[in-house]
Design a protein around this motif. Structure first.
Motif, PDB file in Angstrom:
ATOM      1  N   UNK A   1     -28.166 -87.852  61.901  1.00 10.16           N
ATOM      2  CA  UNK A   1     -29.586 -87.647  61.661  1.00 10.16           C
ATOM      3  C   UNK A   1     -29.777 -86.526  60.649  1.00 10.16           C
ATOM      4  N   UNK A   2     -31.006 -86.391  60.224  1.00  9.80           N
ATOM      5  CA  UNK A   2     -31.314 -85.429  59.186  1.00  9.80           C
ATOM      6  C   UNK A   2     -31.202 -84.009  59.683  1.00  9.80           C
ATOM      7  N   UNK A   3     -31.562 -83.767  60.969  1.00  7.01           N
ATOM      8  CA  UNK A   3     -31.615 -82.384  61.448  1.00  7.01           C
ATOM      9  C   UNK A   3     -31.286 -82.340  62.924  1.00  7.01           C
ATOM     10  N   UNK A   4     -30.586 -81.286  63.325  1.00  6.16           N
ATOM     11  CA  UNK A   4     -30.282 -81.109  64.741  1.00  6.16           C
ATOM     12  C   UNK A   4     -31.478 -80.535  65.454  1.00  6.16           C
TER      13      UNK A   4
ATOM     14  N   UNK B   1     -32.872 -67.433  64.957  1.00  9.39           N
ATOM     15  CA  UNK B   1     -34.046 -68.253  64.676  1.00  9.39           C
ATOM     16  C   UNK B   1     -33.722 -69.749  64.668  1.00  9.39           C
ATOM     17  N   UNK B   2     -32.480 -70.097  64.965  1.00  9.10           N
ATOM     18  CA  UNK B   2     -32.034 -71.484  64.908  1.00  9.10           C
ATOM     19  C   UNK B   2     -31.743 -72.021  66.300  1.00  9.10           C
ATOM     20  N   UNK B   3     -31.806 -73.334  66.430  1.00 11.23           N
ATOM     21  CA  UNK B   3     -31.364 -73.989  67.666  1.00 11.23           C
ATOM     22  C   UNK B   3     -29.837 -73.950  67.728  1.00 11.23           C
ATOM     23  N   UNK B   4     -29.287 -74.273  68.898  1.00 14.42           N
ATOM     24  CA  UNK B   4     -27.838 -74.286  69.038  1.00 14.42           C
ATOM     25  C   UNK B   4     -27.181 -75.271  68.092  1.00 14.42           C
ATOM     26  N   UNK B   5     -27.797 -76.444  67.962  1.00  9.26           N
ATOM     27  CA  UNK B   5     -27.242 -77.445  67.055  1.00  9.26           C
ATOM     28  C   UNK B   5     -27.253 -76.990  65.609  1.00  9.26           C
TER      29      UNK B   5
ATOM     30  N   UNK C   1      -3.648 -68.614  55.667  1.00 12.26           N
ATOM     31  CA  UNK C   1      -4.742 -69.133  56.496  1.00 12.26           C
ATOM     32  C   UNK C   1      -6.050 -69.212  55.713  1.00 12.26           C
ATOM     33  N   UNK C   2      -6.354 -68.182  54.942  1.00  6.80           N
ATOM     34  CA  UNK C   2      -7.628 -68.140  54.217  1.00  6.80           C
ATOM     35  C   UNK C   2      -7.764 -69.285  53.217  1.00  6.80           C
ATOM     36  N   UNK C   3      -6.674 -69.687  52.633  1.00  6.00           N
ATOM     37  CA  UNK C   3      -6.763 -70.723  51.622  1.00  6.00           C
ATOM     38  C   UNK C   3      -6.651 -72.135  52.136  1.00  6.00           C
ATOM     39  N   UNK C   4      -6.308 -72.285  53.421  1.00  8.56           N
ATOM     40  CA  UNK C   4      -5.993 -73.625  53.912  1.00  8.56           C
ATOM     41  C   UNK C   4      -6.720 -74.076  55.170  1.00  8.56           C
ATOM     42  N   UNK C   5      -7.225 -73.128  55.975  1.00  5.62           N
ATOM     43  CA  UNK C   5      -7.710 -73.474  57.309  1.00  5.62           C
ATOM     44  C   UNK C   5      -9.134 -72.972  57.531  1.00  5.62           C
ATOM     45  N   UNK C   6      -9.969 -73.843  58.104  1.00  5.93           N
ATOM     46  CA  UNK C   6     -11.319 -73.475  58.523  1.00  5.93           C
ATOM     47  C   UNK C   6     -11.429 -73.569  60.034  1.00  5.93           C
ATOM     48  N   UNK C   7     -12.203 -72.660  60.646  1.00  8.32           N
ATOM     49  CA  UNK C   7     -12.312 -72.588  62.097  1.00  8.32           C
ATOM     50  C   UNK C   7     -13.740 -72.858  62.560  1.00  8.32           C
ATOM     51  N   UNK C   8     -13.862 -73.605  63.660  1.00 10.67           N
ATOM     52  CA  UNK C   8     -15.150 -73.855  64.302  1.00 10.67           C
ATOM     53  C   UNK C   8     -14.972 -73.519  65.780  1.00 10.67           C
ATOM     54  N   UNK C   9     -15.889 -72.673  66.322  1.00 15.59           N
ATOM     55  CA  UNK C   9     -15.741 -72.198  67.685  1.00 15.59           C
ATOM     56  C   UNK C   9     -16.895 -72.669  68.564  1.00 15.59           C
ATOM     57  N   UNK C  10     -16.658 -72.687  69.860  1.00 13.06           N
ATOM     58  CA  UNK C  10     -17.690 -73.064  70.819  1.00 13.06           C
ATOM     59  C   UNK C  10     -18.895 -72.129  70.738  1.00 13.06           C
ATOM     60  N   UNK C  11     -18.629 -70.838  70.554  1.00 12.28           N
ATOM     61  CA  UNK C  11     -19.691 -69.834  70.576  1.00 12.28           C
ATOM     62  C   UNK C  11     -20.301 -69.578  69.196  1.00 12.28           C
ATOM     63  N   UNK C  12     -19.982 -70.421  68.223  1.00 11.16           N
ATOM     64  CA  UNK C  12     -20.516 -70.380  66.850  1.00 11.16           C
ATOM     65  C   UNK C  12     -19.960 -69.220  66.027  1.00 11.16           C
ATOM     66  N   UNK C  13     -19.895 -67.992  66.643  1.00  6.56           N
ATOM     67  CA  UNK C  13     -19.345 -66.806  65.964  1.00  6.56           C
ATOM     68  C   UNK C  13     -20.054 -66.486  64.655  1.00  6.56           C
ATOM     69  N   UNK C  14     -21.361 -66.664  64.631  1.00 12.21           N
ATOM     70  CA  UNK C  14     -22.148 -66.267  63.467  1.00 12.21           C
ATOM     71  C   UNK C  14     -22.526 -64.798  63.588  1.00 12.21           C
ATOM     72  N   UNK C  15     -22.755 -64.143  62.454  1.00 10.88           N
ATOM     73  CA  UNK C  15     -23.127 -62.728  62.443  1.00 10.88           C
ATOM     74  C   UNK C  15     -24.651 -62.635  62.443  1.00 10.88           C
ATOM     75  N   UNK C  16     -25.207 -62.060  63.509  1.00  9.39           N
ATOM     76  CA  UNK C  16     -26.660 -62.046  63.702  1.00  9.39           C
ATOM     77  C   UNK C  16     -27.402 -61.328  62.580  1.00  9.39           C
ATOM     78  N   UNK C  17     -26.763 -60.321  61.991  1.00 15.16           N
ATOM     79  CA  UNK C  17     -27.440 -59.510  60.966  1.00 15.16           C
ATOM     80  C   UNK C  17     -27.470 -60.197  59.602  1.00 15.16           C
ATOM     81  N   UNK C  18     -26.776 -61.306  59.455  1.00 16.48           N
ATOM     82  CA  UNK C  18     -26.728 -62.024  58.186  1.00 16.48           C
ATOM     83  C   UNK C  18     -27.530 -63.315  58.269  1.00 16.48           C
ATOM     84  N   UNK C  19     -28.131 -63.695  57.146  1.00 17.31           N
ATOM     85  CA  UNK C  19     -28.852 -64.962  57.088  1.00 17.31           C
ATOM     86  C   UNK C  19     -27.867 -66.131  57.113  1.00 17.31           C
ATOM     87  N   UNK C  20     -28.408 -67.329  57.231  1.00 15.36           N
ATOM     88  CA  UNK C  20     -27.584 -68.531  57.167  1.00 15.36           C
ATOM     89  C   UNK C  20     -26.765 -68.537  55.886  1.00 15.36           C
TER      90      UNK C  20
END
Length: 236
Positions: A233-236, A141-145, A81-100
């Motif tokens: 567009x350039x930015x969400x 600090x980011x918009x949903x988009x 999975x790690x070498x072949x598949x990327x995942x995108x979720x409705x809830x973004x699943x970003x880690x709040x404590x880490x920067x972009x």
């Protein structure tokens, strides 16, 4: 690229047995954009989890890149999975404590890339997603988009040949949702296979083919004519 044969999934507890998928047969070609649609509880997310090697079917087989992955151990599936598949979720699943930057870098750390290679790759992908100016910001600090752009960047930073998207515009307004779909179509045009679960008829129009599920079964499929879209567009 993706072939399922008589795929079944049964969830069992001590008292209840629930059939989520029944004899699902699919053939998704390399480079295709496929959308999976159907009412809530019809098995869409269950099917996506099996395709993404997050779960195993109860019966049937799943062949990915000419490999029957249902015969692989959990450790082998994780590596595959790690070498072949990327995942995108409705809830973004970003880690709040880490920067972009750090969120996007994380999969590369798991892959063992050197710091210099990680930096170059992350900067390249952030530029591609038009979000590099937010590299030092945190998700809150980011918009949903913008958050979904970061999530897409994280999904593609390892150069997967398959992207799985589960309701990728579900938490976005119409304008930002369109921007995200344009990005997915752009990735698809570059050669990446995309399989998306969605309730949105409008989002499904970006797909080459729509697969309809009902009560755990594939009940119909239809192909879409390609729709001309405006450049992103350039930015969400």
């Amino acid at each position: 690229m993706i072939i399922t044969k008589d795929l079944c999934k049964v969830f069992r507890t001590e008292e209840v047995e629930t059939s989520a998928l029944h004899d699902v047969n699919l053939h998704i070609q390399r480079g295709e954009f496929a959308a999976i649609m159907g009412p809530s509880g019809c098995g869409k997310s269950t099917l996506l989890n099996i395709i993404g090697l997050l779960d195993n079917p109860s019966n049937g087989s799943y062949i990915f890149n000419n490999t029957d992955v249902t015969k692989k151990s959990e450790k082998q599936r994780t590596h595959f999975r790690k070498g072949n598949i990327g995942f995108i979720f409705q809830s973004f699943n970003l880690i709040d404590e880490l920067t972009v930057f750090e969120n996007v870098e994380l999969p590369l750390i798991y892959m063992g890339l050197t710091a210099s290679k990680r930096k170059a790759k992350v900067n390249e992908v952030l530029d591609r997603m038009n979000i590099s100016h937010r590299a030092k910001h945190y998700p809150q600090q980011l918009s949903g988009g913008q958050q979904q752009r970061v999530a897409i960047a994280r999904a593609v930073v390892t150069d997967p040949n398959l992207i799985l998207a589960d309701e990728p515009t579900g938490n976005l307004d119409s304008s930002n949702g369109t921007e995200v779909m344009e990005l997915l179509k752009e990735l698809n045009h570059s050669g990446t296979t995309v399989v998306m679960v969605t309730h949105s008829v409008r989002d499904s129009e970006y797909a080459d083919r729509v697969i309809h599920l009902f009560d755990g079964k594939v009940v119909s499929e239809n192909k879409h004519k390609q729709i001309k879209r405006e450049p992103i567009k350039e930015e969400l």
